[in-house]
Design a protein around this motif. Structure first.
Motif, PDB file in Angstrom:
ATOM      1  N   GLY A   1      -4.076  -3.923   3.311  1.00 19.67           N
ATOM      2  CA  GLY A   1      -3.261  -3.165   2.753  1.00 19.67           C
ATOM      3  C   GLY A   1      -2.028  -3.178   3.662  1.00 19.67           C
TER       4      GLY A   1
ATOM      5  N   GLY B   1      -2.085   3.629  -3.403  1.00 17.55           N
ATOM      6  CA  GLY B   1      -3.372   3.050  -3.239  1.00 17.55           C
ATOM      7  C   GLY B   1      -3.869   2.799  -4.733  1.00 17.55           C
TER       8      GLY B   1
ATOM      9  N   LEU C   1     -10.671  -1.413   1.807  1.00 20.33           N
ATOM     10  CA  LEU C   1      -9.528  -2.441   2.594  1.00 20.33           C
ATOM     11  C   LEU C   1     -10.178  -2.760   3.785  1.00 20.33           C
ATOM     12  CD1 LEU C   1      -6.282  -0.269   1.935  1.00 20.33           C
ATOM     13  CD2 LEU C   1      -7.119  -2.561   0.720  1.00 20.33           C
TER      14      LEU C   1
ATOM     15  N   LEU D   1       0.857  -1.112   0.119  1.00 22.08           N
ATOM     16  CA  LEU D   1      -0.075  -0.153   0.067  1.00 22.08           C
ATOM     17  C   LEU D   1       0.713   1.218  -0.144  1.00 22.08           C
ATOM     18  CD1 LEU D   1      -2.652   1.186   0.324  1.00 22.08           C
ATOM     19  CD2 LEU D   1      -2.457   1.173   2.760  1.00 22.08           C
TER      20      LEU D   1
ATOM     21  N   VAL E   1      -5.446  -2.249   7.550  1.00 20.32           N
ATOM     22  CA  VAL E   1      -4.015  -1.881   6.999  1.00 20.32           C
ATOM     23  C   VAL E   1      -3.008  -2.262   8.108  1.00 20.32           C
ATOM     24  CG1 VAL E   1      -2.768   0.237   6.491  1.00 20.32           C
ATOM     25  CG2 VAL E   1      -4.772   0.169   5.686  1.00 20.32           C
TER      26      VAL E   1
ATOM     27  N   THR F   1      -8.252   7.484  -4.848  1.00 19.61           N
ATOM     28  CA  THR F   1      -7.739   6.248  -4.268  1.00 19.61           C
ATOM     29  C   THR F   1      -7.878   6.243  -2.662  1.00 19.61           C
ATOM     30  OG1 THR F   1      -5.646   7.096  -3.999  1.00 19.61           O
ATOM     31  CG2 THR F   1      -6.011   5.518  -5.944  1.00 19.61           C
TER      32      THR F   1
ATOM     33  N   CYS G   1      -9.758   2.939  -1.053  1.00 19.91           N
ATOM     34  CA  CYS G   1      -9.125   2.468   0.104  1.00 19.91           C
ATOM     35  C   CYS G   1      -9.802   2.482   1.309  1.00 19.91           C
ATOM     36  CB  CYS G   1      -7.643   2.761   0.073  1.00 19.91           C
ATOM     37  SG  CYS G   1      -6.531   2.378  -1.135  1.00 19.91           S
ATOM     38  N   ARG G   2     -10.400   3.431   1.681  1.00 17.35           N
ATOM     39  CA  ARG G   2     -11.228   3.435   3.005  1.00 17.35           C
ATOM     40  C   ARG G   2     -12.367   2.495   2.961  1.00 17.35           C
ATOM     41  NH1 ARG G   2     -14.591   8.758   2.834  1.00 17.35           N
ATOM     42  NH2 ARG G   2     -15.791   7.356   1.513  1.00 17.35           N
TER      43      ARG G   2
ATOM     44  N   ALA H   1      -3.622  -1.288  -4.476  1.00 20.57           N
ATOM     45  CA  ALA H   1      -4.772  -1.813  -3.470  1.00 20.57           C
ATOM     46  C   ALA H   1      -5.944  -1.471  -3.683  1.00 20.57           C
ATOM     47  CB  ALA H   1      -4.463  -1.061  -2.052  1.00 20.57           C
ATOM     48  N   ALA H   2      -6.364  -0.184  -4.237  1.00 15.96           N
ATOM     49  CA  ALA H   2      -7.769   0.012  -4.796  1.00 15.96           C
ATOM     50  C   ALA H   2      -8.005  -0.812  -5.934  1.00 15.96           C
ATOM     51  CB  ALA H   2      -7.685   1.403  -5.126  1.00 15.96           C
TER      52      ALA H   2
ATOM     53  N   MET I   1      -1.129   6.652   2.992  1.00 17.99           N
ATOM     54  CA  MET I   1      -2.457   6.267   2.965  1.00 17.99           C
ATOM     55  C   MET I   1      -2.823   6.116   4.231  1.00 17.99           C
ATOM     56  SD  MET I   1      -5.123   5.965   1.308  1.00 17.99           S
ATOM     57  CE  MET I   1      -4.719   5.922  -0.541  1.00 17.99           C
TER      58      MET I   1
END
Length: 334
Positions: free
Chosen positions: A199, A178, A249, A175, A252, A241, A245-246, A181-182, A208
């Motif tokens: 992530g 992003g 994911l 990560l 983290v 992103t 990601c929020r 990961a996204a 991130m």
């Protein structure tokens, strides 16, 4: 506009035969250590040695004929991807990087025919130069992560992972900004909503992670790291992103430089693979005990464009200097 599964499927068609179908191989050592089937998606088998080719190629191939050229800011691998894709189309490419980018990565980008602009002490400063080139010279910017075409290109990895192993329960994804990961999370959760996507980043300068904790994009201080490709900010004007990601994911995890060092050694001695520190953070999270698995898992091994002198020092247990910090050496298995 945020990318969708349809965009990822379209990207797969663009990448077919150029930047797809990288090997997915088991790691007996990591399977033993984690207690579950553990697989490695070998994006270091890409023509440029890194997954970044997927997003860069998808973005560059979408441009109309006649553009003046392309530019980007990069910590190294995105620049190689843009340079490679631009060369395929016969376009000019200018890659902007901070002084923190290892010389081996700069040399690799120049070898692909791109121009390199080096200056500033952060990814954010490199971004300013890229935007200047857009305004002054009419180049088209190919963002390293916060772009729907780039995210969709990276998302094709998620498709390939679940097509090869539908039983995967956890994906461990490096990560940074992003984009990877996204994209991977978007593809994987569209196919298998219950899959866990984690992530993983270094514990110093993880932009991130800091932004997710703050609830908005924030700036972080960049520091030299074994995982240098995970450095840089996500942009205070981040459009895509951060939200992806929020929302996508599940967790983290942050790992230390010592844990990254140990994971680089493990990948080298146990799986006989050479890869940069940014791509072994998934292994580091498992080996350090910070993450436990309940079923089959996979991570992405990417980035063979590294300083081999430093890599040799790491795997042979010698001390390594990271900016103003000395990372003490430690032989593998001790």
């Amino acid at each position: 506009m945020s990318p969708t599964l349809a965009d990822i499927l379209a990207a797969r068609a663009v990448l077919r035969g150029r930047a797809d179908a990288t090997p997915l191989v088991p790691s007996p050592y990591m399977s033993m250590r984690s207690g579950q089937d553990f697989l490695l998606k070998l994006e270091l088998a890409q023509p440029i040695g890194a997954f970044k080719l997927r997003g860069a190629l998808n973005a560059v191939m979408s441009l109309p004929d006649g553009v003046a050229g392309v530019t980007c800011c990069s910590t190294g691998n995105h620049g190689r991807g843009v340079a490679y894709a631009a060369a395929l189309r016969g376009m000019r490419a200018v890659v902007c990087m901070s002084r923190l980018v290892p010389q081996a990565k700069v040399d690799g980008i120049r070898a692909l025919g791109a121009e390199c602009q080096i200056g500033g002490g952060s990814q954010d400063e490199a971004q300013i130069e890229a935007r200047r080139l857009v305004e002054a010279e009419g180049l088209v910017e190919i963002p390293p992560f916060d772009d729907p075409r780039v995210i969709a290109g990276q998302g094709t990895i998620g498709l390939e992972l679940l097509e090869a192993r539908p039983d995967l329960e956890t994906l461990l994804v490096p990560l940074s900004g992003g984009g990877l990961a996204a994209g991977v999370a978007l593809a994987a959760k569209a196919i298998k909503p219950g899959i866990r996507v984690v992530g993983i980043s270094m514990d110093r300068g993880a932009a991130m992670r800091a932004s997710l904790a703050a609830g908005r994009p924030v700036e972080v201080e960049e520091v030299e790291s074994l995982a240098d490709s995970l450095g840089g900010g996500i942009g205070l004007d981040n459009r895509l992103t951060f939200t992806l990601c929020r929302d996508l994911l599940d967790e983290v995890v942050l790992v230390t430089e010592e844990e990254i060092r140990d994971a680089m050694q493990a990948l080298y001695f146990e799986d006989c693979l050479v890869a940069e520190g940014a791509s072994v953070v998934g292994l580091a999270a498992i080996l350090s005990g910070k993450l436990a698995l309940t079923g089959p898992a996979a991570t992405i091994i990417t980035g063979r464009n590294l300083d081999m002198d430093r890599f040799t020092r790491i795997v042979t247990g010698q001390d390594v200097t990271l900016g103003d910090r000395l990372l003490k050496g430690k032989p593998h298995g001790t």
